[in-house]
Each structure stands twice: as C-alpha cells, then as structure tokens.
Write an enzyme that holds these catalytic residues in place. Structure first.
Site, PDB file in Angstrom:
ATOM      1  N   GLU A  34      -1.408 -10.940   4.330  1.00  0.00           N
ATOM      2  CA  GLU A  34      -1.539  -9.580   5.063  1.00  0.00           C
ATOM      3  C   GLU A  34      -2.629  -9.710   5.973  1.00  0.00           C
ATOM      4  O   GLU A  34      -3.714 -10.042   5.851  1.00  0.00           O
ATOM      5  CB  GLU A  34      -1.570  -8.421   4.161  1.00  0.00           C
ATOM      6  CG  GLU A  34      -0.216  -8.187   3.318  1.00  0.00           C
ATOM      7  CD  GLU A  34      -0.118  -6.801   2.886  1.00  0.00           C
ATOM      8  OE1 GLU A  34      -1.098  -6.097   2.978  1.00  0.00           O
ATOM      9  OE2 GLU A  34       0.521  -6.542   1.792  1.00  0.00           O
ATOM     10  N   HIS A  69      -1.296  -2.564   9.321  1.00  0.00           N
ATOM     11  CA  HIS A  69      -1.260  -3.946   8.619  1.00  0.00           C
ATOM     12  C   HIS A  69      -0.118  -4.690   8.531  1.00  0.00           C
ATOM     13  O   HIS A  69       1.007  -4.023   8.638  1.00  0.00           O
ATOM     14  CB  HIS A  69      -1.913  -3.714   7.318  1.00  0.00           C
ATOM     15  CG  HIS A  69      -1.315  -2.945   6.155  1.00  0.00           C
ATOM     16  ND1 HIS A  69      -1.286  -1.497   6.324  1.00  0.00           N
ATOM     17  CD2 HIS A  69      -0.782  -3.089   5.061  1.00  0.00           C
ATOM     18  CE1 HIS A  69      -0.627  -1.071   5.376  1.00  0.00           C
ATOM     19  NE2 HIS A  69      -0.407  -2.064   4.517  1.00  0.00           N
ATOM     20  N   HIS A  84       3.274  -6.432   6.009  1.00  0.00           N
ATOM     21  CA  HIS A  84       3.657  -6.767   4.857  1.00  0.00           C
ATOM     22  C   HIS A  84       4.632  -7.615   4.798  1.00  0.00           C
ATOM     23  O   HIS A  84       5.623  -7.768   5.627  1.00  0.00           O
ATOM     24  CB  HIS A  84       4.571  -5.240   4.523  1.00  0.00           C
ATOM     25  CG  HIS A  84       3.890  -4.144   3.731  1.00  0.00           C
ATOM     26  ND1 HIS A  84       4.410  -3.330   3.197  1.00  0.00           N
ATOM     27  CD2 HIS A  84       2.441  -4.275   3.583  1.00  0.00           C
ATOM     28  CE1 HIS A  84       3.315  -2.327   2.605  1.00  0.00           C
ATOM     29  NE2 HIS A  84       2.200  -2.983   2.939  1.00  0.00           N
ATOM     30  N   ASP A 132      -1.759   2.130  -0.088  1.00  0.00           N
ATOM     31  CA  ASP A 132      -1.596   2.599   1.315  1.00  0.00           C
ATOM     32  C   ASP A 132      -1.812   3.820   1.397  1.00  0.00           C
ATOM     33  O   ASP A 132      -2.540   4.324   2.142  1.00  0.00           O
ATOM     34  CB  ASP A 132      -0.334   1.959   2.178  1.00  0.00           C
ATOM     35  CG  ASP A 132      -0.333   0.573   2.288  1.00  0.00           C
ATOM     36  OD1 ASP A 132      -1.207  -0.257   2.394  1.00  0.00           O
ATOM     37  OD2 ASP A 132       0.940   0.058   2.010  1.00  0.00           O
TER      38      ASP A 132
HETATM   39 ZN   LIG Z   1       0.347  -1.859   2.824  1.00  0.00          ZN
END
Ligand SMILES: [Zn+2]
Length: 171
Positions: free
Chosen positions: A43, A107, A109, A120
């Site tokens: 990630e 971000h 995934h 999150d």
């Molecule tokens: Zn996440």
C-alpha cells in the site's frame, strides 16, 4: 453519489452538492502509478492539498505527497509516519499565504473497487478531530480498477462516498 465528467481532460471533476471538486490529472496520474496491480506492491499513500476558489467555493486538488522513507508500508497497510509529508504541506501553506490547505489523505488498496476499512475510519476520525480549520475533508482510496473519494464532515458521521471513478475512463 454523483457522476463525474471528463470534459476537462486535465482535471477530474466531481460534483459535491453545490460545489465541484477538481483533481488535477497530474496528481491522479502519479497516484495511479502506486496502484497495487502487481502482487508484491505494498500500500502507498500521502496527503492531498489544494485551494478553495473563494468566489464559488469549488475545491481544486493540485498537490499531493508520495510514500516517504519513514512510512510504514505492507501489502495491506499504509501508515503515514514520515514527518516529511507534513513539512511539505506546511511549506506549501506558508508559501501560498495560507491559500493552499490540507484536503485529506490518499492511499491504495489491493482490491478492485476500494472500500474503507475500520482502521481508515479511525484514522479519518482522528484527523477530523485534530483539524483546526477544515470543516470537511476528502479522502481518496485508489483501488486496482477504480478510485473512490469520500467526504468526511463529522466525528460521529459515516464518510459519504462522493465518487467512484474507473481508471480506464480517466487515465
Ligand atoms: Zn485503507
């Protein structure tokens, strides 16, 4: 959730009630590079920054940070730890006399159509609580097939999905 239009090819334009959120294509092109297409890719993430158009309150997201040395990155986790993200933002803020502000986090995934996790949500809540000026934050998660943007406007409210846009329609 509303649709996006691609008439302006240099920006992704999203309707959020009465205003428009515009994201520079340059920012999205860079984020796209970090999408977890390959099995080994961790990630990735960073900060989104932009400016509010005073006359119509549209928001233009035109700056972002990318993973830095001190961040925590695994296949299923990105934690922004490197202080470089904040100092990059602070410099932008100072150099623009405060017209460029913090917008939210982005971000990746490792899923096709991303959904935010409990981690999150906790993180977004923490950011909202700590924020001094922003009433609303916009957070972006980049999946393998689509990018999804949520609006977060209250500690006790759920994030509101304002757009889900397929990469193939944009990049
Ligand atoms: Zn996440």
């Amino acid at each position: 959730m509303s649709s996006a239009n691609y008439a302006v090819s240099t920006q992704m334009v999203i309707d959020d009630e009465t205003k428009k959120i515009k994201i520079d294509k340059q920012v999205l092109d860079r984020i796209h590079i970090f999408c977890q297409i390959e099995k080994g890719m961790p990630e990735a993430g960073g900060i989104l920054a932009g400016r509010q158009n005073i006359s119509n309150s549209n928001l233009i997201i035109e700056h972002h940070t990318e993973p830095m040395y001190g961040d925590y990155q695994t296949r299923y986790r990105f934690t922004r730890k490197d202080l470089g993200h904040l100092s990059f933002f602070q410099e932008l803020y100072n150099n623009s006399n405060g017209t460029i502000g913090y917008v939210g986090e982005w971000h990746t995934h490792p899923e096709d159509i991303p959904q935010y996790s409990m981690i999150d949500l906790r993180n977004w809540r923490k950011i909202y609580t700590k924020a001094e000026t922003n009433q609303v934050q916009y957070h972006l998660i980049a999946g393998r097939k689509a990018v999804v943007i949520w609006k977060y406007s209250g500690k006790h409210l759920c994030p509101v999905k304002i757009a889900c846009i397929y990469w193939e329609d944009f990049v």
